[in-house]
Design an enzyme around this catalytic site. Structure first.
Site, PDB file in Angstrom:
ATOM      1  N   GLY A  50       0.812  -1.217   0.000  1.00 15.36           N
ATOM      2  CA  GLY A  50       0.000   0.000   0.000  1.00 15.36           C
ATOM      3  C   GLY A  50       0.839   1.259   0.000  1.00 15.36           C
ATOM      4  O   GLY A  50       0.525   2.231  -0.686  1.00 15.36           O
ATOM      5  N   CYS A  51       1.914   1.248   0.763  1.00 10.69           N
ATOM      6  CA  CYS A  51       2.792   2.425   0.833  1.00 10.69           C
ATOM      7  C   CYS A  51       3.552   2.617  -0.472  1.00 10.69           C
ATOM      8  O   CYS A  51       3.760   3.743  -0.914  1.00 10.69           O
ATOM      9  CB  CYS A  51       3.747   2.297   2.008  1.00 10.69           C
ATOM     10  SG  CYS A  51       2.882   2.294   3.598  1.00 10.69           S
TER      11      CYS A  51
END
Length: 165
Positions: A50-51
């Site tokens: 996600g990052c």
């Protein structure tokens, strides 16, 4: 939690520039904000899916921010040495700030206390700070991850309003 209209808490953190493993220098927010609108993009952890998606969306949209003379900084509790590796691996075109002592995530009120049930990290969030040091935009993740391209567009709109003022 810091809100729109609040003075952004000042801080000094190690800045990872990505050129080399030890490409690290001090960064102080109050010294940077006169140079144009500042985007602080807090993220939980480097090397996570996600990052990576979020930071790569900022990377791919840097032209928008460059046109507005805005500065973008990713902020996490990762050590700056690992941030430098991640910058090079993902070809990020902006620096990352290492809040390894977790003070800034507390100052901004964006603490995610139990990532994977065991880690204290930054809550995924974005703040835009104008050249007077005032927060003009705030977004904090609620629920699932956002459409990052849409989020970047919203941040760019907020930065444009600051740049025009």
């Amino acid at each position: 939690m810091v809100d729109i209209g609040d003075e952004a808490p000042d801080f000094t953190l190690p800045l990872a520039g990505g050129e080399a493993y030890n490409d690290i220098e001090p960064f102080t927010l109050s010294e940077a904000i006169p140079d144009g609108p500042t985007v602080l993009a807090f993220y939980p952890a480097a090397f996570t899916s996600g990052c990576t998606e979020e930071m790569c969306s900022f990377r791919d949209s840097m032209g928008l921010f460059d046109d507005l003379h805005a500065q973008v900084y990713g902020v996490s509790v990762d050590l700056p040495f690992s941030q430098n590796i991640w910058i090079r691996q993902e070809e990020l075109n902006f620096p990352l700030l290492s809040d390894w002592d977790h003070e800034v995530i507390y100052d901004y009120g964006v603490v995610l206390e139990d990532m994977y049930g065991m880690l204290e990290v930054a809550e995924r969030s974005v703040f835009v700070v104008d050249t007077d040091g005032v927060v003009t935009y705030k977004w904090v993740k609620e629920g699932d991850n956002p459409d990052f391209d849409e989020l970047v567009g919203e941040v760019a709109d907020a930065v444009a309003e600051v740049a025009e003022a």
